[in-house]
Scaffold this motif. Structure first.
Motif: not given
Length: 316
Positions: A149-163, A206-208, A249-256
């Motif tokens: 995680f320190e090397r690759r960091r982390w990513m949050v992806v959010r999809n906003f759905h109207e309903d 960053d994760a740390v 609506p939300s999920n996480t991945y490594y930063g890459d």
């Protein structure tokens, strides 16, 4: 940090009303430096047994301890209601749902350094706000997992759905697409307008982090909280059936963009839970939390539980 110093920490550190010392604000003004020291060492301070004076008194606690007014709740990821001014309800999720441990707004480029919780109405059963020292979480994580995680960091992806869930207009506090685009650009959030009025955002963080006062390394991120496997299994299955992984609506991945293995997220959840402590709320309790030292969550509960929340001291 020596093991003796670590062993002397108490989460939360309780400051209880003593006989003849009922004046909460006199105590806060007199002992503010000591309370701040305890907060930076232990991670959280619980003020117990004092007459707070309702929401107005709670707002005064924030201003006295932080020396500044509360922050607005921006870039929302969960439903809250405004009680008064910049004092909000805690997350408005159904009472039978757990809210997993997390550090407030750690997915943002700027976050509140200090959190405040005020017990207006304690629950009938359960409903604690468990805390976990994220220095201890960091120490418990397998070093190879930390390094990844320190090397690759982390990513949050959010999809906003109207309903479904928090819509982007509510998350960003405006229906102006240009204003949202500018906000995201300033905060290193990649955006993608989809269809007539859909929005997808990606943010790599960053994760740390290093705590700005103690210099200790802390596990400060939402990588576990937002990951689909941290949801209740039935809820996760329903979301995947309804949206597929790409539209969650939300999920996480490594930063890459690489997938975080489910067993790694399970290991992280175990580390949070192993480091967590709980206590039962009492009416008029005020909990002050160093947001970069202690993660917080919520147990399921019964009864009318009402906890007010305020945030203060932006990180930058």
């Amino acid at each position: 940090m020596t093991s003796a110093a670590q062993a002397s920490r108490v989460l939360p550190r309780v400051i209880e009303r003593a006989d003849g010392d009922a004046d909460l604000f006199g105590l806060l003004e007199r002992d503010r430096a000591e309370i701040r020291r305890r907060l930076a060492d232990d991670g959280a301070v619980l003020l117990r047994g004092f007459a707070v004076g309702g929401v107005d008194g709670f707002d005064r606690v924030v201003r006295t301890v932080s020396g500044a007014s509360p922050l607005a709740y921006a870039e929302r990821s969960s439903p809250r209601s405004t009680i008064k001014g910049r004092v909000y309800t805690s997350t408005d999720y159904p009472a039978d749902e757990e809210i997993f441990l997390h550090n407030e707004n750690s997915y943002q480029s700027v976050w509140p350094r200090t959190l405040y919780f005020y017990c207006i109405e304690p629950p009938a059963a359960q409903g604690a706000t468990p805390l976990a020292d994220v220095r201890e979480v960091y120490r418990r994580i397998d070093p190879s997992v930390r390094e990844e995680f320190e090397r690759r960091r982390w990513m949050v992806v959010r999809n906003f759905h109207e309903d479904f869930g928090t819509y982007w207009c509510d998350a960003f506090g405006t229906a102006d697409r240009d204003a949202v685009t500018a906000y995201c650009r300033e905060r290193d959030i990649e955006i993608e307008w989809r269809g007539a009025d859909g929005l997808r955002t990606r943010a790599v963080r960053d994760a740390v982090h290093v705590h700005p006062v103690s210099g200790e390394r802390v596990w400060f991120n939402h990588a576990t909280f937002f990951h689909i496997t941290t949801r209740d299994p039935d809820v996760a299955e329903g979301l995947l059936e309804a949206f597929g992984e790409d539209e969650l609506p939300s999920n996480t991945y490594y930063g890459d963009g690489g997938r975080i293995p489910d067993d790694v997220v399970a290991h992280l959840r175990d580390c949070y839970r192993a480091a967590s402590v709980r206590y039962d709320w009492r009416r008029d309790d005020v909990l002050v939390v160093d947001n970069m030292l202690a993660a917080h969550g919520r147990e399921p509960f019964s009864g009318r539980r009402k906890i007010a929340v305020a945030m203060a001291e932006p990180s930058a």
